[in-house]
Design an enzyme around this catalytic site. Structure first.
Site, PDB file in Angstrom:
ATOM      1  CB  SER A   1      -0.869   0.048   1.230  1.00 48.98           C
ATOM      2  OG  SER A   1      -1.910   1.056   1.210  1.00 48.98           O
TER       3      SER A   1
ATOM      4  CB  THR B   1      -3.809   3.671  -7.591  1.00 52.26           C
ATOM      5  OG1 THR B   1      -4.232   2.535  -6.782  1.00 52.26           O
ATOM      6  CG2 THR B   1      -5.021   4.388  -7.878  1.00 52.26           C
TER       7      THR B   1
ATOM      8  CB  SER C   1      -4.779   3.510   0.898  1.00 58.50           C
ATOM      9  OG  SER C   1      -4.665   2.333   0.700  1.00 58.50           O
ATOM     10  CB  SER C   2      -7.186   1.401  -3.830  1.00 58.32           C
ATOM     11  OG  SER C   2      -6.130   2.179  -4.753  1.00 58.32           O
TER      12      SER C   2
ATOM     13  N   GLY D   1      -1.494  -4.783  -2.360  1.00 56.60           N
ATOM     14  CA  GLY D   1      -0.310  -5.562  -2.133  1.00 56.60           C
ATOM     15  C   GLY D   1      -0.499  -6.264  -0.718  1.00 56.60           C
TER      16      GLY D   1
ATOM     17  CD  GLU E   1      -3.335  -3.857   3.513  1.00 56.93           C
ATOM     18  OE1 GLU E   1      -3.546  -3.059   3.160  1.00 56.93           O
ATOM     19  OE2 GLU E   1      -3.986  -4.698   4.403  1.00 56.93           O
TER      20      GLU E   1
END
Ligand code: ADP
Ligand code: MG
Length: 1035
Positions: free
Chosen positions: A126, A131, A179-180, A408, A410
């Site tokens: 992240s 993105t 953050s997505s 990604g 985590e």
């Protein structure tokens, strides 16, 4: 390898050495552009050092073969301009420095030439820049691909889908302010000409828990804050919201509703605009906002204990808003939040405890938001769908590029089910990566006729199996535990896991572990040893998470009037007897589908790395980077890539680059390419173990071999330059001339194309001008607006009296009114500032005159342009002379008048003098009558053009001599001044045809007014005074 003979041409041995060194150090400064060229390719330290050096020089991109490694610069680098895009267009991957545009272009060309679907997989933790990378790729296609009118709509929609999805699916986290919180796979579809014609988005696992809870320093999804900050006041009132995020429990769990890097207000505008571009109807937007608002109201819904100890809702207003916004029945909703249905049909209900009610409320908020998000994606997909029938009939000639931007790996202090899914997803992608990389490597060797040499690497299939294997994998056990009769419990689940998975090399629990590890794993946790590292997951609540919907609430919501909700919640879902699939199984299945999609395409990879945790530019935290290099499997990747040959290039590219190093191939090789390369490498002295020649490519085993060749090229350049220069002079004229002509005609054609496009847009816009703003009329409406504003800029009203104003287009009506008012105010202010004191006084008097006389007295219009004067008598101090009173104030105004006796109407010349507190009539320097302003009751004049005025004074007052009849040529001026000084502005009577006045105690006189051709004053019948006023302005 011996030195090629021509090196000596450069000079003595020492000189050669220096040239080599200088090129080496120049290259060393920025490391290698491709990791496969790292000499010490197994060393992680060397790998990171190369990244660090390049990052220090703002070189954020490096390749591992065809994989792009990108380090987040955390600042805007000037490498994304249109000029940069052009530079990468159609240029071979290796000829130019690494860039995301090179990957984009390469993928695009592979799709065009090989007609194979492609995908670009972007991974990283992240905040690493995934993105951003996917947006850059989309922008590259939007800018460089050919488009037509229809396609530009699709292109805009593709681009505009981003802000909308980000508003609803992104949030500020500790790692990334944007953050997505969902995974996204987007297909862009291209037609046979390579123009984008459609798109499709798949979304994965929105992090719904964020709707009801955020960790410290984090926020809920952006859209909530955007609505509160940017929504219009009446919109918020309608939704029952206040412009203050602090008021909403669901928005302040992380204690940071405001973030300096985020402008919610302007983001709101962007999102609103994007929704329009994508084609959302107003009602749909309204329904969507109702859902957003209802989530906030749910968060503020509180529970308490009733008289009989039952749980009840204590916040009635919230319930009222909720039933309105969700479009459901109030009592039913109340019941759904405090009771549970025991059977699917809902005949039996049981009350919920306080904690259960809170959980049911939160579950409802999550479900409503989560499904609305899915609906949103579906809606965007409808608008991106490729609909053109003409093209549909030519199906098969279109191709697809997929973009995967997915969370990604985590690891947190506490890792819940959602982290589990995220990490499982990364395991699957790593597995895909291994399979495809090895596969393509092997295929390439086969295709080139080179023997395959097996590669050592860690295959994470064993971990994927641990999670997903039928009957004995983690998810199967979870399913079983959820589906068995009775209440599932976290502890029995953990025990079952231990029974089934105990002994697996990648699975540990507190009980199974020993020594040090035991301490590190809690009693309610299990640990998975992922390919990227160890993660402890808590089973606490794992099972509760699986029952994906609350049936009771679902059965209420599926009857909603809100169109979106009624589409999202289906009746069958709550009435079916079957247990729904668990969230884990749902995720597993969607992941399997995704992998299937990706497998059918040719992949490219972008691996994103975050250089520090502080979101700072220029900081490179080695430990953090090392961790990411490890779990992105980059060393693994490099090892696979380098297992055989470090470098490979197509014959023509290799020959083109190095042909100048061998007299046999310079300036042109006429024979077969493979023979040319063989001649070249022989001349360069390559040893047999250093290279292999395939069918179309040369494979070089060690980077050193290539570097030596590169250095030779570097050393050869000056000599080459001279030769080329000589040739160049000869052909220069011809080439330049033809290039110039070509350029001119290209420019002309471009201009013509552009003009035609503008005209087309204009006509289309004109046809659609009365519609809501849509892609068809956008250009026209903008143009209309622009030209309205430019007309105003160029031709603003010139003075306060200039009332001309251009007609605004409908969208600017309100703005135009504001502008017009502002413009007037401005001119007025400027005008007032310029005014001199005397002129101001003059104007003030004129204003009073207009208040009294406008539309009332016929002579008023003629009086307007005539200025009022300070006095109409020669000497202003006449009064002081006359009265000899030391305390008498100076006269302010004097004028000649005719006084008519009250009885016989005899006319007598007089002077009327006004002071600040009284008026006097004077004849030949003698005071005839004094009228105190305090005693002055009123003033009468006629509505005609005559100059008569009557000052009414109470006749019972002995000092005053009763009403005075006067005539004066400046009646408007006199009355205005007198009324102002005596403060009798409201006491001026304007009579239509007669004025009555007091003659003596109790007796009355009358003046009758008529219009005639000229002024006449005569004594009439009944003792009236008859005044004929000249008619000027008949009303
Ligand atoms: N290429 C880039 N250039 C400049 N800034 C970048 C770049 N990539 C990422 N960033 C910065 O890092 C932030 C996080 O990037 P993002 O793509 O949202 O991360 P991810 O999607 O991997 O979580 C962005 O908001 C931006 O500020
Ligand atoms: Mg992201």
């Amino acid at each position: 390898m011996s030195l090629p003979p021509h090196w000596k041409e450069v000079g003595g041995e020492g000189r050669v050495h220096r040239v080599m060194e200088s090129t080496l150090t120049a290259r060393d400064r920025v490391g290698v552009q491709d990791f496969v060229l790292l000499e010490n390719y197994t060393s992680e330290a060397a790998f990171i050092e190369n990244l660090r050096r390049r990052f220090g020089e703002k070189l954020i991109y490096t390749y591992i073969g065809s994989v792009l490694v990108s380090v987040n610069p955390y600042k805007d680098l000037e490498i994304y301009s249109k000029a940069h895009m052009e530079r990468y267009r159609g240029v071979s991957f290796y000829e130019i420095s690494p860039h995301i545009y090179a990957v984009s272009d390469n993928t695009y060309r592979a799709m065009r030439t090989e007609r194979r679907d492609q995908c670009i997989l972007i991974s990283g933790e992240s905040g690493a820049g995934k993105t951003e990378a996917s947006k850059k790729i989309l922008q590259y296609y939007a800018t460089t691909c050919p488009v037509t009118d229809h396609m530009s709509t699709i292109r805009d929609r593709l681009l505009q889908s981003n802000p909308v999805l980000e508003a609803f699916g992104n949030a500020k986290t500790l790692r990334n302010d944007n953050s997505s919180r969902f995974g996204k796979y987007m297909d862009v579809q291209f037609d046979f000409r390579g123009a984008p014609i459609g798109g499709h988005i798949l979304n994965y696992l929105l992090e719904k828990s964020r709707v009801v809870h955020q960790n410290h320093g984090e926020r809920n999804f952006h859209i909530f804050y955007q609505l509160l900050e940017g929504g219009e006041q009446d919109q918020l009132s309608k939704l029952g919201l206040e412009r203050n995020a602090q008021k909403y429990h669901y928005l302040v769990k992380g204690c940071c509703p405001r973030v300096s890097s985020i402008n919610d207000k302007s983001d709101w505008k962007t999102v609103r605009k994007a929704l329009t571009v994508i084609g959302f109807h107003e009602e749909e937007v309204e329904d969507l906002l109702n859902i957003i608002a209802s989530v906030l109201h749910l968060g503020n819904t509180q529970f308490g204990e009733g008289e009989d100890g039952e749980t009840q809702i204590t916040t009635e207003p919230q319930l009222t808003y909720l039933s309105k916004l969700l479009g459901v029945d109030g009592p039913a909703l109340r019941e759904a939040l405090t009771h549970k249905k025991l059977t699917a049909k809902g005949e039996e209900v049981s009350p919920l405890s306080f904690e259960q009610a809170v959980a049911a409320r939160d579950a409802l908020a999550k479900a409503v938001y989560g499904r609305a998000f899915t609906w949103l994606v579906a809606k965007i997909n409808q608008s991106l769908a490729f609909k053109d029938e003409v093209y549909n009939s030519s199906k098969g000639s279109s191709s697809v590029i997929g973009l995967l931007d997915i969370y990604g790996f985590e690891v947190f202090q506490h890792n819940s089910f959602e982290q589990f899914c995220i990490n499982y997803c990364n395991e699957k992608l790593q597995q895909l990566f291994i399979k495809l990389t090895l596969k393509s490597e092997q295929e390439e060797y086969e295709a080139e006729g080179i023997t395959w040499e097996p590669v050592k690497y860690f295959d994470n299939k064993i971990i994927c199996d641990l999670v997903e294997e039928k009957h004995k994998g983690f998810i199967s056990i979870l399913d079983e535990e959820c589906l068995r009769p009775g209440e599932p419990s976290d502890i029995s689940f953990l025990e079952k896991l231990e029974d089934t998975l105990g002994g697996h090399a990648h699975f540990v629990t507190h009980k199974l572990a020993n020594g040090k590890t035991r301490k590190a794993v809690g009693r309610e946790e299990f640990r998975l040893i992922h390919y990227a590292g160890e993660v402890n997951y808590t089973v606490n609540g794992e099972l509760a998470n699986q029952s994906v919907n609350s049936r009771t609430a679902g059965s209420v919501i599926c009857q909603s009037d809100n169109q979106i909700l009624s589409q999202c919640f289906h009746r069958e879902e709550v009435t079916t007897q079957k247990r729904p699939e668990t969230a884990a199984t749902q995720f597993k299945n969607s992941l399997a589908k995704l992998i299937e999609i990706l497998m059918s395409k040719e992949p490219s990879y972008v691996r994103c790395i975050k250089p520090n945790d502080a979101k700072q530019s220029g900081r490179f935290d080695e430990a953090l980077v090392r961790h990411q290099v490890k779990y992105l499997g980059l060393m693994e990747n490099l090892r696979v890539r380098r297992a055989g040959f470090a470098y490979r290039r197509r014959y023509e590219a290799f020959l083109q680059r190095y042909k100048s190093l061998c007299p046999g191939t310079w300036p042109n090789w006429q024979g077969r390419l493979a023979d040319g390369v063989a001649t070249l490498v022989q001349h360069l002295g390559y040893k047999p173990e250093e290279y292999k020649l395939g069918k179309t490519k040369i494979f070089i085993r060690f980077p050193k071999t290539l570097f030596t060749t590169e250095d030779a090229l570097e050393a050869r350049r000056p000599a080459l330059g001279r030769t080329i220069q000589a040739k160049y002079h000869r052909i220069r004229n011809a080439v330049i001339q033809s290039a110039w002509r070509g350029m001119k005609s290209r420019r002309k054609a471009r201009r013509r194309r552009h003009a035609a496009e503008i005209i087309r847009k204009f006509i289309k816009g004109f046809i659609y001008r009365h519609y809501e703003r849509c892609p068809e009329n956008e250009y026209f409406l903008d143009h209309q607006r622009f030209s309205f504003l430019m007309t105003l800029v160029r031709n603003p009203p010139k003075s306060v009296l200039d009332k001309s104003w251009p007609v605004p287009p409908p969208s600017l009506t309100e703005a135009s009114e504001h502008l017009c008012r502002l413009c007037m105010q401005n001119m007025m202010r400027a005008y007032c500032r310029r005014i001199q004191p005397e002129w101001k006084k003059q104007m003030e008097q004129k204003v009073v005159a207009s208040q009294i006389f406008q539309d009332q007295k016929d002579s008023y219009p003629q009086s307007v342009p005539k200025l009022f004067v300070a006095s109409r008598l020669g000497r202003a101090h006449t009064l002081t002379d006359t009265l000899d009173l030391t305390n008498t104030p100076l006269t302010d105004y004097g004028v000649a008048v005719t006084k008519y006796d009250r009885r016989g109407y005899k006319a007598r010349p007089r002077q009327l003098l006004l002071t600040s507190s009284f008026a006097v009539l004077v004849a030949e320097a003698k005071l005839k009558q004094r009228i105190d302003y305090a005693a002055l009751r009123s003033i009468s004049v006629s509505s005609l053009t005559d100059g008569f005025m009557v000052l009414h004074v109470p006749s019972e007052d002995n000092k005053q001599k009763s009403d005075v009849v006067l005539q004066c040529d400046h009646v408007i001026e006199v009355v205005t001044k007198l009324a102002t000084m005596a403060d009798k502005k409201n006491k001026v009577n304007i009579s239509q045809d007669s004025i009555k006045f007091a003659v003596a105690r109790g007796k009355e006189g009358v003046i009758d007014f008529t219009s005639g051709s000229e002024l006449k004053v005569a004594k009439g019948k009944k003792g009236h005074l008859l005044v004929t006023a000249p008619q000027l302005n008949p009303r």
